[in-house]
Design a protein around this motif. Sequence first.
Motif, short mmCIF file in Angstrom:
data_model
loop_
_atom_site.label_atom_id
_atom_site.label_comp_id
_atom_site.label_asym_id
_atom_site.label_seq_id
_atom_site.Cartn_x
_atom_site.Cartn_y
_atom_site.Cartn_z
N VAL A 94 17.49 41.04 55.30
CA VAL A 94 17.83 41.36 56.68
C VAL A 94 16.69 42.12 57.35
CG1 VAL A 94 19.34 42.82 58.08
CG2 VAL A 94 20.33 41.31 56.38
N GLY A 95 15.99 42.93 56.59
CA GLY A 95 14.90 43.71 57.17
C GLY A 95 13.57 43.01 57.17
N GLY A 96 13.51 41.74 56.76
CA GLY A 96 12.25 41.03 56.67
C GLY A 96 11.69 40.60 58.01
N ALA A 97 10.38 40.32 58.01
CA ALA A 97 9.70 39.86 59.23
C ALA A 97 9.85 38.34 59.33
CB ALA A 97 8.23 40.27 59.19
N LEU A 98 11.08 37.89 59.52
CA LEU A 98 11.41 36.48 59.59
C LEU A 98 12.25 36.23 60.83
CD1 LEU A 98 12.40 36.06 55.84
CD2 LEU A 98 10.30 35.25 56.90
N PRO A 99 12.15 35.04 61.42
CA PRO A 99 12.85 34.82 62.70
C PRO A 99 14.36 34.95 62.59
CG PRO A 99 11.89 32.77 61.85
CD PRO A 99 11.33 33.88 61.04
N MET A 100 14.98 34.43 61.51
CA MET A 100 16.43 34.54 61.40
C MET A 100 16.87 35.99 61.24
SD MET A 100 14.71 33.44 58.63
CE MET A 100 14.91 31.68 58.44
N ALA A 101 16.07 36.79 60.51
CA ALA A 101 16.39 38.20 60.33
C ALA A 101 16.25 38.97 61.64
CB ALA A 101 15.51 38.81 59.25
N GLU A 102 15.22 38.65 62.42
CA GLU A 102 15.03 39.36 63.68
C GLU A 102 16.14 39.02 64.67
OE1 GLU A 102 11.70 39.32 67.22
OE2 GLU A 102 11.06 39.85 65.18
N ALA A 103 16.55 37.75 64.73
CA ALA A 103 17.66 37.38 65.62
C ALA A 103 18.94 38.10 65.21
CB ALA A 103 17.87 35.86 65.59
N TYR A 104 19.14 38.27 63.91
CA TYR A 104 20.33 38.97 63.41
C TYR A 104 20.28 40.46 63.76
CZ TYR A 104 23.67 40.81 59.97
OH TYR A 104 24.71 41.46 59.36
N ARG A 105 19.13 41.10 63.51
CA ARG A 105 19.02 42.54 63.76
C ARG A 105 19.12 42.87 65.24
NH1 ARG A 105 14.47 42.02 60.36
NH2 ARG A 105 13.13 42.38 62.18
N ARG A 106 18.46 42.07 66.07
CA ARG A 106 18.42 42.37 67.49
C ARG A 106 19.60 41.80 68.27
NH1 ARG A 106 12.15 41.88 69.60
NH2 ARG A 106 11.24 43.38 68.12
N ASP A 107 20.37 40.93 67.61
CA ASP A 107 21.49 40.27 68.28
C ASP A 107 20.99 39.56 69.53
OD1 ASP A 107 23.99 39.40 68.95
OD2 ASP A 107 24.73 41.34 69.67
N GLU A 108 19.91 38.81 69.39
CA GLU A 108 19.31 38.09 70.51
C GLU A 108 18.92 36.68 70.08
OE1 GLU A 108 15.93 40.31 71.69
OE2 GLU A 108 17.07 41.96 72.60
N THR A 109 18.97 35.74 71.03
CA THR A 109 18.52 34.38 70.76
C THR A 109 17.00 34.33 70.77
OG1 THR A 109 20.51 33.41 71.72
CG2 THR A 109 18.57 32.00 71.60
N LEU A 110 16.43 33.61 69.82
CA LEU A 110 14.98 33.53 69.65
C LEU A 110 14.57 32.05 69.68
CD1 LEU A 110 12.32 34.99 68.92
CD2 LEU A 110 12.99 34.77 66.53
N TRP A 111 13.50 31.74 70.41
CA TRP A 111 13.04 30.35 70.54
C TRP A 111 11.56 30.30 70.17
CZ3 TRP A 111 13.40 25.51 70.19
CH2 TRP A 111 12.58 24.61 70.87
N LEU A 112 11.23 29.46 69.18
CA LEU A 112 9.85 29.23 68.76
C LEU A 112 9.56 27.75 68.96
CD1 LEU A 112 9.99 31.27 65.43
CD2 LEU A 112 9.10 32.04 67.64
#
Length: 859
Positions: free
Chosen positions: A87-105
């Motif tokens: 969960v704390g990793g520098a990965l897109p799925m982890a960041e979307a989970y932590r920030r509760d935000e949609t991410l688009w790459l």
Amino acid sequence: MDESAAVPDGPRSPGGRSRGGGDGRVRTGDTGRIEDALTAPLIEAVRDLGGYGGLVYLRSRDRRSLVLALVTGVPRSLLRTWWRVPVGGALPMAEAYRRDETLWLPDERATMVRFPHFTAGLPYSFGSAYRPVRAAGEVVGVLVVLRSAARSPLDADAVEPALRPAGQAMEERLTRLTAVPPGTGSGAYRIEYDDEPVGVRLPTPAVQPVRVGLIDWDLDTDRCTADDEALALLGIGRADFGGTMADIEARVSPDDLHELRASRHDALTLGRVRCRHFRVRDDSAGDEEAGYRPVELWGHLVRGGTGSDRILVGALVDAGSGFTAAEAAERLPDGLFSLDQDGRLTYANRRCEELLGGGREALLGRYPWEVITWLRDPAYEDRYRAAMLSQEQVSFLVRHPTGNWLSFVLYPDVHGLTGRVHPTGPPTGAEAVREAGSAAGAVPEAAAAAAAPPPGPVAAARAGALYHVVQMASVLTQAVTVEDVCRAVSEQLLPAFGVRELALYTVREGRMYLLWESGYPEGFLAPFEGVTLDTQLPGVHALTTRLPLFFESPEDLSLAYPGITLDRMSAWSFLPLIASGHPVGSCILGWDIPHRFTADERSALTALSGLAAQALERARLYDAESAVARGLQEGLLPHRLPAVEGLRTTGRYLPGTQGMAIGGDWYDVITTGRGVALVIGDVEGHSVGAAAVMGQLRSAVHAFAASERPPQEVITHTNRHLAELEADVCATCCYIELDPRTGRAFAVRAGHPPPLLRHPDGHAETLDLVGGVMLGVQTDAVYPVTALTLAPGSVLALYTDGLVEQPGSDIETGIEEVRRCLADTPADSVDHLADRLVRTARRARERPDDVALLLTAYR
């Protein structure tokens, strides 16, 4: 999310599979419920975004990982590295989970810039969207949709609206699962997952189904019975069928009547009919000249009830679709083959057999690069990965052991891959660049060398194993402390190789000590703590002999080490950790099922242990240097603040996360003849030099204040002292002299953030103190004094800019956030209030600057 919940905070991280139970959680025992809730919305999300694949991650039981629960459109095997991510990793799925935000790459370039570790593991061209998955208003996972980067660009603002319907459907369905479980009167499900991902197939485009009809043919009387499907294939209405073979012969092409008569002969002499092919009239088009439909007859001979009747029980098969296509493929001069989504061969025509030199029976259901030895180079498997994960055509050249060159072209879709292979000439000039460069990640200069057949048996690591090594190397470059390295090794090895237990040992003074463990039963490793290097244990022998040990069953391990204590594992790997010829420790891995270690896996694990050893050795040196730095820092800061009647004071200091965790922030409380001096300062920089200057400034301020000089003179003399040091640095400072008997105070500010004052009624304000320039800038600078009066029950907060400065926002916003926190937090305990003010900074993964805080409660 709290940092403590985001990453492992100690040795244990449960690695075993959940098997359900009576706790009401949606885990393996309730996997069907998860599928029912998420399958349809997942497919809907892929469709709405125009993607080719989708994933759903759910949080693990311990909340430290995101576990891949559902996959569609992408082979599970290609994502094995990402089945479980921190969960704390520098990965897109982890960041979307932590920030509760949609991410688009949108493409691989955007992914590389923001998440280089992710790109190291999946270096292919594709776009990806990440949307938090909620249940009962709480984030419980992440929805991921993969999209071809070759498609028309998608605006970032369109991603969230496109995924919203599927996300809302997931939330509604999962929220229902968190309600009272069916058939019970109480309790609630908790959405979590700790098992392997479930594959979900995307809807297949409609194709013409294979039609089969049944017939019974009495060979003695030529009477025949047929079901409705058989009559439909023959083009005979039920009312027009007289029940004789003559009715069927009337529908067969005159050129194929011999095939029908040969069927009788096969049945009488062989007892069966195999694939007798003939054509029947097809009047469905309504034209004057009828067409013909190809059919096949299959059957076997049985005896009638009297013992003398001979009846052919058969099936008429429509040969107009797949059979005809396969027949056409057999006539082509090029080799054609088909791989399923996982890369296993499902079809190959005869020409393909000739070109590859492998029989279809040996190839079907297998990976081509495992059966055909000269295709075992990982570069060729990587072309398959590139095609499936980019959903784009890939071509490359391969040299056959005979010296001839073959051209391969791969055409992927979400259900698998069709390949074409044909002879070609050797690559030269621009053609070599074009052919080699068409495969993702290919290097033109190395293409011909990679295509050449190996001189002997090949034992190269598989492409997937190589990516584990690349991924581990990428992550370990960011690991700084020993704890960081141990966590990175645990988070990468456990999911990548299906490991259930992991233990990392280090050697000190001839003994082995545990650094990190995951998945072991409580207390199991305690007897092995501090064992000497002559102990008869596999982990010790792996280190002393510098050779990895692999045991594929408990019997193997017990035979090699009689009497060794075993746990519930069924296979083990004991890897030496050697860095630059220096023994560092051992890495022990355990599998919960019998495990066969291939040459590929042994090579990959050995390489990974070498990376881990180098990282551990580097981290141990860093930790030693940091310990020295922390000792210096603690020596320069006050060990305890003096007790002053009528005042309660407390301080907090947090080092920055960069450099040696030492900086120039300080605070102090100094008793004077007129009361007490409250001081806080910040020397620019984060180094031992900055800390040394800070120590000198603190001593100077302390000396000037103790000599009972007024506040203005204290700061003026300190400014001159810093200039005389010629340290080529500047500093900020805030100095307040307070009389505890009256509450009267005089404040001086030198380029420092303004103090905050919480009044007895609870509201807080920013004190607008007239300030001067930073210390060390102008030798003759003048520093005005501001008079204050504190009411009993007030709380004064002095702080450094590290508390209020955050990347991406201005300092005024940060000061306002701290002011609100000061006003909203009860002031009953000054220590609790201080902890609350620095909580956000303490939990931040990246803290560019030091943080210092001095709170004073005036009673």
